[in-house]
Design a protein around this motif. Sequence first.
Motif, PDB file in Angstrom:
ATOM      1  N   ALA A 107      55.009  35.800  41.939  1.00 33.65           N
ATOM      2  CA  ALA A 107      55.952  36.919  41.876  1.00 33.65           C
ATOM      3  C   ALA A 107      55.204  38.220  42.151  1.00 33.65           C
ATOM      4  CB  ALA A 107      56.611  36.965  40.500  1.00 33.65           C
ATOM      5  N   PRO A 108      55.826  39.169  42.851  1.00 26.55           N
ATOM      6  CA  PRO A 108      55.134  40.415  43.235  1.00 26.55           C
ATOM      7  C   PRO A 108      54.465  41.157  42.075  1.00 26.55           C
ATOM      8  CG  PRO A 108      57.185  40.222  44.436  1.00 26.55           C
ATOM      9  CD  PRO A 108      57.167  39.083  43.450  1.00 26.55           C
ATOM     10  N   PRO A 109      55.105  41.321  40.902  1.00 27.96           N
ATOM     11  CA  PRO A 109      54.414  42.037  39.814  1.00 27.96           C
ATOM     12  C   PRO A 109      53.139  41.327  39.362  1.00 27.96           C
ATOM     13  CG  PRO A 109      56.777  41.886  39.383  1.00 27.96           C
ATOM     14  CD  PRO A 109      56.495  40.976  40.526  1.00 27.96           C
ATOM     15  N   LEU A 110      53.201  39.988  39.226  1.00 29.70           N
ATOM     16  CA  LEU A 110      52.021  39.235  38.802  1.00 29.70           C
ATOM     17  C   LEU A 110      50.948  39.291  39.878  1.00 29.70           C
ATOM     18  CD1 LEU A 110      50.504  37.367  36.890  1.00 29.70           C
ATOM     19  CD2 LEU A 110      51.754  35.431  37.870  1.00 29.70           C
ATOM     20  N   ARG A 111      51.369  39.178  41.144  1.00 31.78           N
ATOM     21  CA  ARG A 111      50.400  39.246  42.239  1.00 31.78           C
ATOM     22  C   ARG A 111      49.689  40.592  42.248  1.00 31.78           C
ATOM     23  NH1 ARG A 111      53.488  37.654  46.045  1.00 31.78           N
ATOM     24  NH2 ARG A 111      54.171  39.669  46.885  1.00 31.78           N
ATOM     25  N   ALA A 112      50.439  41.662  42.028  1.00 30.52           N
ATOM     26  CA  ALA A 112      49.834  42.998  42.010  1.00 30.52           C
ATOM     27  C   ALA A 112      48.839  43.137  40.865  1.00 30.52           C
ATOM     28  CB  ALA A 112      50.931  44.057  41.896  1.00 30.52           C
ATOM     29  N   THR A 113      49.189  42.576  39.704  1.00 28.36           N
ATOM     30  CA  THR A 113      48.291  42.636  38.551  1.00 28.36           C
ATOM     31  C   THR A 113      46.994  41.876  38.818  1.00 28.36           C
ATOM     32  OG1 THR A 113      50.147  42.823  37.001  1.00 28.36           O
ATOM     33  CG2 THR A 113      48.046  42.064  36.103  1.00 28.36           C
ATOM     34  N   LEU A 114      47.126  40.673  39.366  1.00 27.33           N
ATOM     35  CA  LEU A 114      45.938  39.861  39.648  1.00 27.33           C
ATOM     36  C   LEU A 114      45.060  40.504  40.716  1.00 27.33           C
ATOM     37  CD1 LEU A 114      47.553  36.300  39.553  1.00 27.33           C
ATOM     38  CD2 LEU A 114      45.872  37.226  37.948  1.00 27.33           C
ATOM     39  N   LEU A 115      45.672  41.058  41.745  1.00 27.66           N
ATOM     40  CA  LEU A 115      44.890  41.720  42.788  1.00 27.66           C
ATOM     41  C   LEU A 115      44.158  42.939  42.236  1.00 27.66           C
ATOM     42  CD1 LEU A 115      47.328  41.517  45.838  1.00 27.66           C
ATOM     43  CD2 LEU A 115      45.111  40.388  45.610  1.00 27.66           C
ATOM     44  N   ALA A 116      44.805  43.644  41.296  1.00 27.28           N
ATOM     45  CA  ALA A 116      44.148  44.803  40.677  1.00 27.28           C
ATOM     46  C   ALA A 116      42.916  44.356  39.894  1.00 27.28           C
ATOM     47  CB  ALA A 116      45.132  45.523  39.766  1.00 27.28           C
ATOM     48  N   ILE A 117      43.044  43.271  39.131  1.00 25.50           N
ATOM     49  CA  ILE A 117      41.902  42.762  38.356  1.00 25.50           C
ATOM     50  C   ILE A 117      40.807  42.260  39.289  1.00 25.50           C
ATOM     51  CG2 ILE A 117      41.164  40.979  36.725  1.00 25.50           C
ATOM     52  CD1 ILE A 117      43.916  41.163  35.423  1.00 25.50           C
ATOM     53  N   LEU A 118      41.200  41.524  40.338  1.00 22.43           N
ATOM     54  CA  LEU A 118      40.220  40.989  41.279  1.00 22.43           C
ATOM     55  C   LEU A 118      39.517  42.086  42.064  1.00 22.43           C
ATOM     56  CD1 LEU A 118      42.276  37.955  42.652  1.00 22.43           C
ATOM     57  CD2 LEU A 118      40.253  37.850  41.185  1.00 22.43           C
ATOM     58  N   GLY A 119      40.120  43.275  42.117  1.00 19.42           N
ATOM     59  CA  GLY A 119      39.514  44.379  42.850  1.00 19.42           C
ATOM     60  C   GLY A 119      38.346  45.024  42.135  1.00 19.42           C
ATOM     61  N   TYR A 120      38.176  44.751  40.852  1.00 23.47           N
ATOM     62  CA  TYR A 120      37.062  45.334  40.096  1.00 23.47           C
ATOM     63  C   TYR A 120      35.822  44.454  40.222  1.00 23.47           C
ATOM     64  CZ  TYR A 120      40.357  48.571  37.927  1.00 23.47           C
ATOM     65  OH  TYR A 120      41.278  49.564  37.720  1.00 23.47           O
ATOM     66  N   PRO A 121      34.636  45.048  40.110  1.00 24.96           N
ATOM     67  CA  PRO A 121      33.392  44.269  40.226  1.00 24.96           C
ATOM     68  C   PRO A 121      33.295  43.211  39.138  1.00 24.96           C
ATOM     69  CG  PRO A 121      32.957  46.636  40.324  1.00 24.96           C
ATOM     70  CD  PRO A 121      34.380  46.487  39.913  1.00 24.96           C
ATOM     71  N   GLU A 122      32.756  42.066  39.498  1.00 22.21           N
ATOM     72  CA  GLU A 122      32.582  40.993  38.519  1.00 22.21           C
ATOM     73  C   GLU A 122      31.610  41.446  37.435  1.00 22.21           C
ATOM     74  OE1 GLU A 122      31.723  36.171  38.508  1.00 22.21           O
ATOM     75  OE2 GLU A 122      31.550  37.325  40.354  1.00 22.21           O
ATOM     76  N   GLY A 123      31.940  41.168  36.196  1.00 27.37           N
ATOM     77  CA  GLY A 123      31.111  41.585  35.071  1.00 27.37           C
ATOM     78  C   GLY A 123      31.513  42.910  34.479  1.00 27.37           C
ATOM     79  N   SER A 124      32.465  43.597  35.105  1.00 26.13           N
ATOM     80  CA  SER A 124      32.966  44.848  34.539  1.00 26.13           C
ATOM     81  C   SER A 124      34.068  44.566  33.531  1.00 26.13           C
ATOM     82  CB  SER A 124      33.500  45.757  35.648  1.00 26.13           C
ATOM     83  OG  SER A 124      34.620  45.162  36.294  1.00 26.13           O
ATOM     84  N   ALA A 125      34.386  45.553  32.707  1.00 25.05           N
ATOM     85  CA  ALA A 125      35.408  45.367  31.681  1.00 25.05           C
ATOM     86  C   ALA A 125      36.759  45.018  32.302  1.00 25.05           C
ATOM     87  CB  ALA A 125      35.520  46.636  30.830  1.00 25.05           C
ATOM     88  N   ALA A 126      37.115  45.701  33.400  1.00 21.30           N
ATOM     89  CA  ALA A 126      38.418  45.470  34.020  1.00 21.30           C
ATOM     90  C   ALA A 126      38.517  44.085  34.634  1.00 21.30           C
ATOM     91  CB  ALA A 126      38.688  46.532  35.074  1.00 21.30           C
TER      92      ALA A 126
END
Length: 454
Positions: A107-126
């Motif tokens: 679903a678009p809202p979930l996809r947007a949320t996951l893409l936002a999280i995946l956009g942060y560097p690995e090991g960061s809080a986000a």
Amino acid sequence: MNEFSPVAGGDAIAIARVLANEHVADIVEALNREPRETASELLCEVPFERLVEIFDQPELDGASELVEALPRIKAGRLLAAMSVDRAADILRDLNEPARSELLGGLAPPLRATLLAILGYPEGSAASLMTTEYVSVPSDWSVARTLDYIRKVERTRETVYAIYIVDPQTHVLLRSTSLRRLIAGEPDELIMAIAPDRAPVTVSPLTDSGKVAQLISKYDLLAVPVVDNGKLLGIVTIDDIIDTMIEETTEDVHRFGGMEALDEPYMKMSFPAMIQKRAGWLCALFVSEMLTANAMQSYEGELEKAIVLTLFIPLIMSSGGNSGSQATSLVIRALALREIGLGDWWRVALRELPTGLVLGSILGVVGVCRIALWQYLGFYDYGPHWPLIAMTIGATPVGIVTFGSLSGSMLPFALKRIGFDPASASAPFVATLVDVAGLVIYFSVALVILRGTLL
């Protein structure tokens, strides 16, 4: 639950019954012992709700591969039903085109949320946060908040921490616990029962190690991630523990002089194991050749006083051991943020007298050993044995001091140039100190034994 063998490959109904009744942690442990193909076949027989519970466990090895093996529709439903942070972890490890295909089916809202999280560097809080938290406007009452928690409890990762935000701006104002909420009067505003202090927060790019320190320091169950005051998500204590275990495992592997394993030891294939270990071993082997070069430089002295060769292993090991000790202490202190890059000179001033004292202790032990062997007749070191004993007594002072200083400074140097301090592996430090140790040993011998054996 110990294993699946009694039902694997047999009655699917029996498999499903076992997987439905066992504790999810036991199921994950058993699945981790199975080959990937067997685990995939077994998971196809699991009821969907149980499947979500299994994949929500960070301890499940190869979760991304197992998701990829599922039918695309079922895998998409699974990701949608899982906790957001865990779904992001699995997607991060997926290769293309599987990742894009699965994201496209959400679903678009979930996809947007996951893409936002995946956009942060690995090991960061986000990158570790979940957006499934309890937040309520500041003008809500205790009763209304409790009613809301009852409705959303199943869709939230935790309900023990409640975050109070501004109704218009969604800026985080306060946080309170479920205990305070239950103890409050139903008609009270939630702001009235919240502690009158700003909550402990982190920015999206805060390192996971810093997040772990804050959770430990303030005894938190979760820490909110905010950007310009707005609440983005929370990092829970269980996610931090899982991340720290993973990072610690990688550091231990590097410190042992090898690349970090990205799979459990027993699941690592033979070629992959060779690949992970051969590079470091070759590098260390080549660097150890410098030891041979150092010995060749003192070939003449060795021919004149062959007795000196008896103590080369003893001398080299003392320097390597002291260097490894210092490196271990400094790496751990840096990881725990007990010290920072600016404290290098304090560490040097601490290690200098430490090395001198430890070297002196080893020197006394070495002198006593030579004297004891000489008097008891275990070995005859010749008429100049007191000078040999003096050489062996003085050398550890220099070598252990050098080993302590170099071992403690190397992690600072690596961190300064942007490398992980854990890359200062014990074998690497030992190799460095071995070469310098031989030079110190023969230099001391030349000074003390000149005119007698040399």
